[in-house]
Motif scaffolding. Sequence first.
Motif, PDB file in Angstrom:
ATOM      1  N   UNK A 295       0.833  -1.215   0.000  1.00 10.30           N
ATOM      2  CA  UNK A 295       0.000   0.000   0.000  1.00 10.30           C
ATOM      3  C   UNK A 295       0.862   1.257   0.000  1.00 10.30           C
ATOM      4  N   UNK A 296       2.011   1.206   0.648  1.00 12.82           N
ATOM      5  CA  UNK A 296       2.909   2.370   0.637  1.00 12.82           C
ATOM      6  C   UNK A 296       3.393   2.673  -0.778  1.00 12.82           C
ATOM      7  N   UNK A 297       3.666   1.639  -1.558  1.00 10.27           N
ATOM      8  CA  UNK A 297       4.115   1.823  -2.946  1.00 10.27           C
ATOM      9  C   UNK A 297       3.073   2.572  -3.763  1.00 10.27           C
ATOM     10  N   UNK A 298       1.798   2.365  -3.463  1.00 10.91           N
ATOM     11  CA  UNK A 298       0.714   2.926  -4.263  1.00 10.91           C
ATOM     12  C   UNK A 298       0.405   4.383  -3.946  1.00 10.91           C
ATOM     13  N   UNK A 299       0.995   4.936  -2.890  1.00 12.83           N
ATOM     14  CA  UNK A 299       0.623   6.281  -2.458  1.00 12.83           C
ATOM     15  C   UNK A 299       1.331   7.367  -3.259  1.00 12.83           C
ATOM     16  N   UNK A 300       0.647   8.476  -3.436  1.00 15.73           N
ATOM     17  CA  UNK A 300       1.220   9.643  -4.115  1.00 15.73           C
ATOM     18  C   UNK A 300       1.536  10.779  -3.149  1.00 15.73           C
ATOM     19  N   UNK A 301       0.976  10.731  -1.940  1.00 11.82           N
ATOM     20  CA  UNK A 301       1.218  11.726  -0.893  1.00 11.82           C
ATOM     21  C   UNK A 301       2.304  11.188   0.037  1.00 11.82           C
ATOM     22  N   UNK A 302       3.332  11.985   0.311  1.00  9.96           N
ATOM     23  CA  UNK A 302       4.477  11.483   1.061  1.00  9.96           C
ATOM     24  C   UNK A 302       4.099  11.087   2.484  1.00  9.96           C
ATOM     25  N   UNK A 303       3.226  11.860   3.139  1.00  5.99           N
ATOM     26  CA  UNK A 303       2.853  11.508   4.511  1.00  5.99           C
ATOM     27  C   UNK A 303       2.020  10.239   4.546  1.00  5.99           C
ATOM     28  N   UNK A 304       1.173  10.043   3.536  1.00  2.00           N
ATOM     29  CA  UNK A 304       0.372   8.818   3.508  1.00  2.00           C
ATOM     30  C   UNK A 304       1.265   7.604   3.210  1.00  2.00           C
ATOM     31  N   UNK A 305       2.261   7.802   2.373  1.00  2.00           N
ATOM     32  CA  UNK A 305       3.220   6.736   2.128  1.00  2.00           C
ATOM     33  C   UNK A 305       3.931   6.346   3.420  1.00  2.00           C
ATOM     34  N   UNK A 306       4.350   7.349   4.194  1.00  2.00           N
ATOM     35  CA  UNK A 306       5.020   7.071   5.455  1.00  2.00           C
ATOM     36  C   UNK A 306       4.078   6.412   6.456  1.00  2.00           C
ATOM     37  N   UNK A 307       2.783   6.765   6.391  1.00  2.00           N
ATOM     38  CA  UNK A 307       1.804   6.157   7.304  1.00  2.00           C
ATOM     39  C   UNK A 307       1.654   4.665   7.027  1.00  2.00           C
ATOM     40  N   UNK A 308       1.518   4.288   5.747  1.00  2.00           N
ATOM     41  CA  UNK A 308       1.403   2.866   5.426  1.00  2.00           C
ATOM     42  C   UNK A 308       2.719   2.136   5.684  1.00  2.00           C
ATOM     43  N   UNK A 309       3.817   2.849   5.533  1.00  2.00           N
ATOM     44  CA  UNK A 309       5.102   2.261   5.890  1.00  2.00           C
ATOM     45  C   UNK A 309       5.140   1.913   7.377  1.00  2.00           C
ATOM     46  N   UNK A 419      12.147 -10.038   1.738  1.00  2.00           N
ATOM     47  CA  UNK A 419      11.436  -9.494   0.577  1.00  2.00           C
ATOM     48  C   UNK A 419      10.825  -8.137   0.831  1.00  2.00           C
ATOM     49  N   UNK A 420      10.418  -7.880   2.079  1.00  2.00           N
ATOM     50  CA  UNK A 420       9.814  -6.577   2.387  1.00  2.00           C
ATOM     51  C   UNK A 420      10.821  -5.446   2.217  1.00  2.00           C
ATOM     52  N   UNK A 421      12.103  -5.746   2.410  1.00  2.00           N
ATOM     53  CA  UNK A 421      13.118  -4.708   2.191  1.00  2.00           C
ATOM     54  C   UNK A 421      13.153  -4.284   0.724  1.00  2.00           C
ATOM     55  N   UNK A 422      12.906  -5.224  -0.175  1.00  2.00           N
ATOM     56  CA  UNK A 422      12.834  -4.882  -1.599  1.00  2.00           C
ATOM     57  C   UNK A 422      11.622  -4.006  -1.877  1.00  2.00           C
ATOM     58  N   UNK A 423      10.504  -4.312  -1.238  1.00  2.00           N
ATOM     59  CA  UNK A 423       9.309  -3.481  -1.412  1.00  2.00           C
ATOM     60  C   UNK A 423       9.552  -2.075  -0.874  1.00  2.00           C
ATOM     61  N   UNK A 424      10.219  -2.005   0.275  1.00  2.00           N
ATOM     62  CA  UNK A 424      10.544  -0.688   0.847  1.00  2.00           C
ATOM     63  C   UNK A 424      11.465   0.085  -0.085  1.00  2.00           C
ATOM     64  N   UNK A 425      12.414  -0.627  -0.683  1.00  2.00           N
ATOM     65  CA  UNK A 425      13.331   0.028  -1.614  1.00  2.00           C
ATOM     66  C   UNK A 425      12.582   0.615  -2.798  1.00  2.00           C
ATOM     67  N   UNK A 426      11.511  -0.025  -3.235  1.00  2.00           N
ATOM     68  CA  UNK A 426      10.771   0.455  -4.400  1.00  2.00           C
ATOM     69  C   UNK A 426      10.215   1.844  -4.151  1.00  2.00           C
ATOM     70  N   UNK A 427       9.519   2.015  -2.991  1.00  2.00           N
ATOM     71  CA  UNK A 427       8.893   3.339  -2.822  1.00  2.00           C
ATOM     72  C   UNK A 427       9.890   4.407  -2.412  1.00  2.00           C
ATOM     73  N   UNK A 428      11.017   4.044  -1.818  1.00  2.00           N
ATOM     74  CA  UNK A 428      12.011   5.071  -1.510  1.00  2.00           C
ATOM     75  C   UNK A 428      12.899   5.393  -2.715  1.00  2.00           C
ATOM     76  N   UNK A 429      13.175   4.423  -3.561  1.00  2.00           N
ATOM     77  CA  UNK A 429      13.941   4.722  -4.770  1.00  2.00           C
ATOM     78  C   UNK A 429      13.188   5.676  -5.685  1.00  2.00           C
ATOM     79  N   UNK A 430      11.865   5.546  -5.725  1.00  2.00           N
ATOM     80  CA  UNK A 430      11.056   6.480  -6.491  1.00  2.00           C
ATOM     81  C   UNK A 430      11.254   7.910  -5.968  1.00  2.00           C
ATOM     82  N   UNK A 431      11.304   8.047  -4.642  1.00  2.00           N
ATOM     83  CA  UNK A 431      11.546   9.359  -4.047  1.00  2.00           C
ATOM     84  C   UNK A 431      12.965   9.845  -4.332  1.00  2.00           C
TER      85      UNK A 431
END
Length: 490
Positions: A295-309, A419-431
């Motif tokens: 769900x964090x990967x899908x967010x466009x708002x930075x605070x909402x991304x951090x919330x799902x994180x 595997x979750x570290x890879x998912x985390x990397x996805x949304x932070x690499x986008x940033x």
Amino acid sequence: MSQLPILLLLPLLFGSVLAVLAGLWRPVAAQVVAVVATASTLVLALIALVTVTRDGTLTHELGGWPPPFGIEYVLDPLSAYMVALVALIGTMVVLYPTKAAFDLEPGRGVPLYPLALLLLTGLVGVMLSGDLFHLFVFLEIYAISTYALISLGGDRAVFASFRYLLLGTVGSGLYLLGVGFLYFSTGTLNMADVAAQLPDLAADPAILGSMGLIVLGLALKMALFPLHVWLPDAHSYSPPGVAALLAAVQVKAGAYALIRILFDVYGPAYAGDGVPVDIALTWFGAAGIVVGSVLAIQQTDVKRMLAYSTVAQLGYIGLGIGLATPLALVGALLHVLNHALMKAGLFLVAGGILQRTGLKEIARFAGLGKRMPLVMTGFAIAALSMVGIPPTAGFFSKFYLVSATVETGDWILATIVVGSSLLTAIYFLRLFERIFVLPPQEAVVAEAVEPEPRIVVTVGVLAAGVIAVGLGNAVIVRQVLRPVAEGLLG
């Protein structure tokens, strides 16, 4: 030193009252009071941590009334560790500029800092309480303060606060009902007295029912998946400083209470006996890691991304509690510290971005790295730690959790954590791409400058903490967390 447990509460409690009076006189004075109160508690907490690690547990009987009739405050290495963490994050947040932290200009009669101090008072009280009902009282103190602080974020925040109030009341009710079952079965509310009686009552359905109710209530307070539904809106719509407090320490109070009651009151022998608490915590934690990350990967708002994180990161803690091995508890407790430093830093950086640009959408962050190099460096350090890149703090707590899953032969759980570290990397690499690689695409970014020094300093301290905890994790584990984990598991 027997007064040390109660002394940890006093600066925050009296500071919340004094901050009201100071704010009526001069708005900036309320912030000064808050900084002094939280810094004093931090100093006392560090002294307490050294003292109890060296000399053992300290207790204080409130009003001179001995338990089980009186209320007992208990200061041991686990509670001292948690109080120091709460005081550190509290100090960083109240040092932060008022406008950036609370999205409000300081004004006479605006109870920002009294509410923040009352929230911290409730959290510290939860850590120190040796009485099940007294713990409930402090749970409510911090919850009521939280509802008010969240509502400062505007109309959507008011609705998020109301929803949290409803769900928080359900969690409190479940916890209190479970405590009631324990009281009717044992005739006492003191944790140590209850723990001494429970081995003789292991077959009593009321005891197992109380454990189920208490775990559900505290899991809701902790926002453990799937009881996390109040968290994304509450963290997304609240002001950045409030979101930092909520993500870094407020939800950890539920996790602490869960650890304390499960292992110190019920004891590890209850795991899987009648109520499969360990299995439920493990797999709901694992599910939270996956769902929160996706769900964090899908967010466009930075605070909402951090919330799902945060939902995902709380899953690591739930998984460690559920596995209930020394390595798993070390990983969970270390992740409590690591996540507090990482997430507080990330939310406070978001506050600095809002102050300078007013931007929340990730797509509009292009070029911020060149305009705000200092705070964005802090952001990068915290984000790398969230991914789990050594030598940052986040790597080591995940390492202990993976080691625990391998030790127990749970290869599916090990795969989920890695595997979750890879998912985390996805949304932070986008940033990272937008912040550090792409040129500015917004006029407001092209004209942006580094946030004011207090923002840079607080973010810098938290980023330095992420590195320091990573490099010094062996000392923390050896001196504090491993003895705590072994003590909890008996």
